[in-house]
Design an enzyme around this catalytic site. Sequence first.
Site, PDB file in Angstrom:
ATOM      1  N   LYS A  69       1.172 -13.856  57.832  1.00 31.25           N
ATOM      2  CA  LYS A  69       1.623 -13.145  56.627  1.00 31.25           C
ATOM      3  C   LYS A  69       2.714 -12.119  56.938  1.00 31.25           C
ATOM      4  O   LYS A  69       2.593 -11.343  57.870  1.00 31.25           O
ATOM      5  CB  LYS A  69       0.414 -12.432  56.007  1.00 31.25           C
ATOM      6  CG  LYS A  69       0.650 -11.824  54.651  1.00 31.25           C
ATOM      7  CD  LYS A  69      -0.677 -11.337  54.080  1.00 31.25           C
ATOM      8  CE  LYS A  69      -0.670 -10.829  52.699  1.00 31.25           C
ATOM      9  NZ  LYS A  69       0.445 -10.236  52.122  1.00 31.25           N
ATOM     10  N   VAL A  74      -0.293  -7.258  62.700  1.00 32.78           N
ATOM     11  CA  VAL A  74      -0.020  -8.046  63.903  1.00 32.78           C
ATOM     12  C   VAL A  74       1.243  -8.889  63.718  1.00 32.78           C
ATOM     13  O   VAL A  74       2.052  -9.024  64.643  1.00 32.78           O
ATOM     14  CB  VAL A  74      -1.238  -8.913  64.292  1.00 32.78           C
ATOM     15  CG1 VAL A  74      -0.926  -9.792  65.501  1.00 32.78           C
ATOM     16  CG2 VAL A  74      -2.454  -8.035  64.586  1.00 32.78           C
ATOM     17  N   CYS A  75       1.436  -9.438  62.526  1.00 32.51           N
ATOM     18  CA  CYS A  75       2.624 -10.256  62.262  1.00 32.51           C
ATOM     19  C   CYS A  75       3.905  -9.427  62.359  1.00 32.51           C
ATOM     20  O   CYS A  75       4.924  -9.922  62.841  1.00 32.51           O
ATOM     21  CB  CYS A  75       2.514 -10.912  60.887  1.00 32.51           C
ATOM     22  SG  CYS A  75       1.153 -12.089  60.766  1.00 32.51           S
ATOM     23  N   THR A  76       3.846  -8.190  61.917  1.00 33.93           N
ATOM     24  CA  THR A  76       5.011  -7.312  62.025  1.00 33.93           C
ATOM     25  C   THR A  76       5.315  -6.995  63.481  1.00 33.93           C
ATOM     26  O   THR A  76       6.476  -7.042  63.901  1.00 33.93           O
ATOM     27  CB  THR A  76       4.792  -6.024  61.205  1.00 33.93           C
ATOM     28  OG1 THR A  76       4.630  -6.388  59.826  1.00 33.93           O
ATOM     29  CG2 THR A  76       5.955  -5.067  61.350  1.00 33.93           C
ATOM     30  N   ALA A  79       6.904 -10.165  64.937  1.00 34.44           N
ATOM     31  CA  ALA A  79       8.277 -10.351  64.471  1.00 34.44           C
ATOM     32  C   ALA A  79       9.219  -9.336  65.123  1.00 34.44           C
ATOM     33  O   ALA A  79      10.327  -9.685  65.537  1.00 34.44           O
ATOM     34  CB  ALA A  79       8.341 -10.225  62.952  1.00 34.44           C
TER      35      ALA A  79
END
Length: 179
Positions: A69, A74-76, A79
């Site tokens: 998402k 964690v995704c941020t 990225a």
Amino acid sequence: MKIKISYGLLLAAVFSVATFGKAHAQAEQKELAVGDKMPAFALTDQNGKRFNSADYLGKNFLVIYFYPKDESMVCTKEACQFRDSFNDFTKAGAKVIGINAGTVESHKSFTDHYKLPFILLSDPDNVVYHKFGVKNKMFMTGRQTFVVDKEGKIAFTYTAMMQGKKHADDALAFVKGHK
């Protein structure tokens, strides 16, 4: 004789069938492994442009990472680690591509917010996600990174839900070691 069925019981039955069917279908999907050919795909990027994987075969390593998402913790971190290593990936001859079910608009906002210099692709029905055999984890789409060589074969794969930063670090180490 009339049969009365409570809405709660009916909903529970429908949910059970849907959950079992989804779990069964996922159990049957084959996760791509080192040596497997990358499936061809075309999706829309954060700028509304069509990305076709065939256009990049033979030109670059493709570092394709699937993440749950936009804007999640964690995704941020993941990225931003790909962003911070972007020049190193480019120098090593790799193109970084992030994929999830988020909308083109969500990806554009995420890209602008964190100044992400790489491609984010929208896979709204998780078609490519399933082609790669990425498994769901904890009621979310999985987090997995694939490095595809110039011949279009999977050369490296890494899976870890909570170590987003490590996806970029390990993929970069692999690409640098196999230029």
